[in-house]
Design a protein around this motif. Structure first.
Motif, PDB file in Angstrom:
ATOM      1  N   LEU A   1     -27.425  27.841-109.503  1.00  0.00           N
ATOM      2  CA  LEU A   1     -27.633  28.654-110.648  1.00  0.00           C
ATOM      3  C   LEU A   1     -28.012  27.954-111.926  1.00  0.00           C
ATOM      4  O   LEU A   1     -27.604  26.837-111.902  1.00  0.00           O
TER       5      LEU A   1
ATOM      6  N   LYS B   1     -28.457  25.933-115.265  1.00  0.00           N
ATOM      7  CA  LYS B   1     -27.216  25.418-115.977  1.00  0.00           C
ATOM      8  C   LYS B   1     -26.056  24.817-115.108  1.00  0.00           C
ATOM      9  O   LYS B   1     -25.135  24.438-115.804  1.00  0.00           O
TER      10      LYS B   1
ATOM     11  N   THR C   1     -30.667  19.574-113.196  1.00  0.00           N
ATOM     12  CA  THR C   1     -31.336  18.293-113.801  1.00  0.00           C
ATOM     13  C   THR C   1     -30.528  17.015-113.051  1.00  0.00           C
ATOM     14  O   THR C   1     -31.337  16.262-112.533  1.00  0.00           O
TER      15      THR C   1
ATOM     16  N   ARG D   1     -20.902  25.433-110.539  1.00  0.00           N
ATOM     17  CA  ARG D   1     -20.241  25.148-111.723  1.00  0.00           C
ATOM     18  C   ARG D   1     -19.366  26.256-112.144  1.00  0.00           C
ATOM     19  O   ARG D   1     -19.512  27.367-111.924  1.00  0.00           O
TER      20      ARG D   1
ATOM     21  N   CYS E   1     -28.013   7.672-113.270  1.00  0.00           N
ATOM     22  CA  CYS E   1     -28.332   9.668-113.263  1.00  0.00           C
ATOM     23  C   CYS E   1     -27.244  10.210-114.310  1.00  0.00           C
ATOM     24  O   CYS E   1     -27.172  11.156-113.987  1.00  0.00           O
ATOM     25  N   SER E   2     -26.492   9.258-115.000  1.00  0.00           N
ATOM     26  CA  SER E   2     -25.284   9.842-115.810  1.00  0.00           C
ATOM     27  C   SER E   2     -26.161  10.470-116.954  1.00  0.00           C
ATOM     28  O   SER E   2     -27.390  10.409-117.436  1.00  0.00           O
ATOM     29  N   PHE E   3     -25.433  11.288-117.572  1.00  0.00           N
ATOM     30  CA  PHE E   3     -25.778  12.196-118.651  1.00  0.00           C
ATOM     31  C   PHE E   3     -26.138  11.460-119.967  1.00  0.00           C
ATOM     32  O   PHE E   3     -27.433  11.643-120.244  1.00  0.00           O
TER      33      PHE E   3
ATOM     34  N   LEU F   1     -29.824   9.818-118.612  1.00  0.00           N
ATOM     35  CA  LEU F   1     -30.997  10.762-118.458  1.00  0.00           C
ATOM     36  C   LEU F   1     -31.432  11.053-119.839  1.00  0.00           C
ATOM     37  O   LEU F   1     -32.403  11.244-120.210  1.00  0.00           O
TER      38      LEU F   1
ATOM     39  N   PHE G   1     -32.246  20.159-121.756  1.00  0.00           N
ATOM     40  CA  PHE G   1     -31.587  19.787-120.580  1.00  0.00           C
ATOM     41  C   PHE G   1     -30.527  18.980-120.385  1.00  0.00           C
ATOM     42  O   PHE G   1     -29.664  18.725-119.537  1.00  0.00           O
ATOM     43  N   PHE G   2     -30.136  18.506-121.772  1.00  0.00           N
ATOM     44  CA  PHE G   2     -28.961  17.286-122.056  1.00  0.00           C
ATOM     45  C   PHE G   2     -28.157  17.801-123.306  1.00  0.00           C
ATOM     46  O   PHE G   2     -28.543  17.302-124.168  1.00  0.00           O
ATOM     47  N   ARG G   3     -27.270  18.819-123.111  1.00  0.00           N
ATOM     48  CA  ARG G   3     -26.810  19.267-124.237  1.00  0.00           C
ATOM     49  C   ARG G   3     -25.288  18.283-124.640  1.00  0.00           C
ATOM     50  O   ARG G   3     -25.196  17.416-125.264  1.00  0.00           O
ATOM     51  N   LYS G   4     -24.419  18.677-123.617  1.00  0.00           N
ATOM     52  CA  LYS G   4     -22.932  17.979-123.817  1.00  0.00           C
ATOM     53  C   LYS G   4     -22.654  17.299-122.294  1.00  0.00           C
ATOM     54  O   LYS G   4     -22.102  16.338-122.524  1.00  0.00           O
TER      55      LYS G   4
HETATM   56  P1  A3P Z   1     -24.111  21.562-121.065  1.00  0.00           P
HETATM   57  O1  A3P Z   1     -24.816  22.778-121.472  1.00  0.00           O
HETATM   58  O2  A3P Z   1     -22.755  22.027-120.627  1.00  0.00           O
HETATM   59  O3  A3P Z   1     -24.049  20.371-121.666  1.00  0.00           O
HETATM   60  P2  A3P Z   1     -29.266  22.594-115.508  1.00  0.00           P
HETATM   61  O4  A3P Z   1     -29.728  21.227-115.362  1.00  0.00           O
HETATM   62  O5  A3P Z   1     -28.874  23.309-114.295  1.00  0.00           O
HETATM   63  O6  A3P Z   1     -30.378  23.280-116.447  1.00  0.00           O
HETATM   64  O7  A3P Z   1     -27.889  22.207-116.342  1.00  0.00           O
HETATM   65  C1  A3P Z   1     -27.838  21.816-117.672  1.00  0.00           C
HETATM   66  C2  A3P Z   1     -26.452  21.259-117.882  1.00  0.00           C
HETATM   67  O8  A3P Z   1     -26.047  20.178-116.974  1.00  0.00           O
HETATM   68  C3  A3P Z   1     -25.955  21.146-119.446  1.00  0.00           C
HETATM   69  O9  A3P Z   1     -24.722  21.630-119.441  1.00  0.00           O
HETATM   70  C4  A3P Z   1     -26.395  19.800-119.380  1.00  0.00           C
HETATM   71  O10 A3P Z   1     -25.909  18.930-120.544  1.00  0.00           O
HETATM   72  C5  A3P Z   1     -25.915  19.326-118.254  1.00  0.00           C
HETATM   73  N1  A3P Z   1     -26.326  17.964-117.630  1.00  0.00           N
HETATM   74  C6  A3P Z   1     -27.612  17.389-117.375  1.00  0.00           C
HETATM   75  N2  A3P Z   1     -27.527  16.141-116.937  1.00  0.00           N
HETATM   76  C7  A3P Z   1     -26.281  15.824-116.768  1.00  0.00           C
HETATM   77  C8  A3P Z   1     -25.683  14.737-116.070  1.00  0.00           C
HETATM   78  N3  A3P Z   1     -26.567  13.799-115.666  1.00  0.00           N
HETATM   79  N4  A3P Z   1     -24.275  14.671-115.972  1.00  0.00           N
HETATM   80  C9  A3P Z   1     -23.726  15.640-116.415  1.00  0.00           C
HETATM   81  N5  A3P Z   1     -24.174  17.003-116.980  1.00  0.00           N
HETATM   82  C10 A3P Z   1     -25.265  16.972-116.946  1.00  0.00           C
END
Ligand code: A3P
Length: 303
Positions: A46, A48, A52, A133, A240-242, A245, A264-267
């Motif tokens: 889904l 979010k 990514t 999630r 590949c960690s948050f 990336l 795509f990288f918020r928290k």
């Molecule tokens: P948050 O908004 O809670 O931070 P998608 O990739 O499906 O659009 O999802 C985006 C969500 O995945 C965001 O969540 C983003 O921060 C988080 N995200 C992206 N890359 C990540 C990673 N490498 N590890 C953990 N979470 C990640």
């Protein structure tokens, strides 16, 4: 049936699920015409749920033989994962080979429910990886994606938090209802665990090394003891960690120019919902989950 999403984008309902109108025709075209190969890997989520992240992981695991030969050449150092793994919705009926790449396996991503996957995806030997999630974080992440991160000019017509939460609880959101999306893949996984791998974002956050190995095993390319000794599993997990990336996301990626790159990288945390939702909202969602996942005992979340 038609509705608008929280940000005013038109949505249409088709066979029980909501789609964004701008993508709907293309989703249908991909459903009808996409021909999966047995070697394909399909990533499904889904929006979010960790799309990514999963793209980066699958790309790195599958291509580790070439990208880790020279670590400085790893495309993840310069490209957003969305550039490396296309969405199936990009498939065009009149250009059937456009998504082909010379080397197998090909990796594609999609947000469509299990039953809306192209027949050839469900019937071929290709593999499907689903990341699930918890719905509270999913909602908050999606909500903020459309509010905080959207360019100013697109803020007009945005619904408030309460109204958009109501809609989420009613299942009116892109690719929703979320419970039907999740149970669809959950049941497919139970029916054929070698075809559908079901991962949870929260488990991945807890132990990514374990999950990287799990993905490799599932895809039929387990890490050799030599690769493990070289620390490749940890290296991929870190790459590949948050934080990695987010830091390497230099080149940018935007959907129809609407979203900022950082979107795509918020928290990237579990439980951030508690900073945005009231206890009453959380209670409502938890009750809803109890009801909707009653028939799926393993479908629980660490929230
Ligand atoms: P948050 O908004 O809670 O931070 P998608 O990739 O499906 O659009 O999802 C985006 C969500 O995945 C965001 O969540 C983003 O921060 C988080 N995200 C992206 N890359 C990540 C990673 N490498 N590890 C953990 N979470 C990640």
């Amino acid at each position: 049936e038609q509705q608008t999403n929280w940000d005013g984008s038109p949505m249409v309902k088709y066979q029980g699920f909501w789609y964004l109108k701008i993508f709907f025709r293309q989703e249908l075209a991909s459903y009808k015409h996409f021909k999966a190969k047995d070697s394909d890997v399909i990533l499904s989520t889904l929006p979010k749920a960790g799309t990514t992240w999963l793209k980066a992981l699958a790309f790195s695991i599958v291509n580790r033989g070439t990208i880790y030969r020279d670590i400085d050449q790893n495309p993840l150092l310069t490209c957003n994962p969305h550039k490396l793994v296309p969405f199936l919705v990009a498939f065009k009926e009149n250009k059937p080979n456009q998504l082909d790449k010379p080397n197998d396996p090909r990796i594609f991503a999609t947000h469509v429910p299990f039953k809306a996957l192209a027949y050839s995806i469900r019937e071929s030997a290709c593999k499907i990886i689903y990341v699930c999630r918890n719905p509270l974080d999913l909602f908050v992440s999606a909500r903020l994606f459309l509010t905080e991160n959207k360019l100013e000019k697109d803020h007009a017509g945005l619904l408030g938090l309460d109204e958009s939460f109501d809609m989420a609880c009613e299942g009116t959101h892109p690719y929703g209802p979320f419970w039907d999306h999740m149970t669809g893949y959950w049941n497919a996984h139970l029916e054929n665990p070698r075809k559908v791998l079901f991962l949870k974002y929260e488990d991945m956050k807890e132990d990514i090394v374990f999950n990287v190995k799990k993905i490799a095993d599932f895809l039929g390319c387990p890490f050799s003891s030599e690769e493990e000794e070289r620390g490749m599993v940890e290296e991929i997990s870190k790459m590949c960690s948050f934080q990695s990336l987010k830091n390497v996301d230099k080149n940018g990626y935007s959907i129809k120019g609407l979203f900022k790159n950082s979107t795509f990288f918020r928290k990237g945390e579990v439980g951030d919902w508690s900073n945005y939702l009231t206890p009453a909202m959380a209670e409502r969602m938890k009750k809803l989950m109890e009801i909707k996942f009653q028939g799926s005992p393993g479908l629980t979340f660490k929230i």
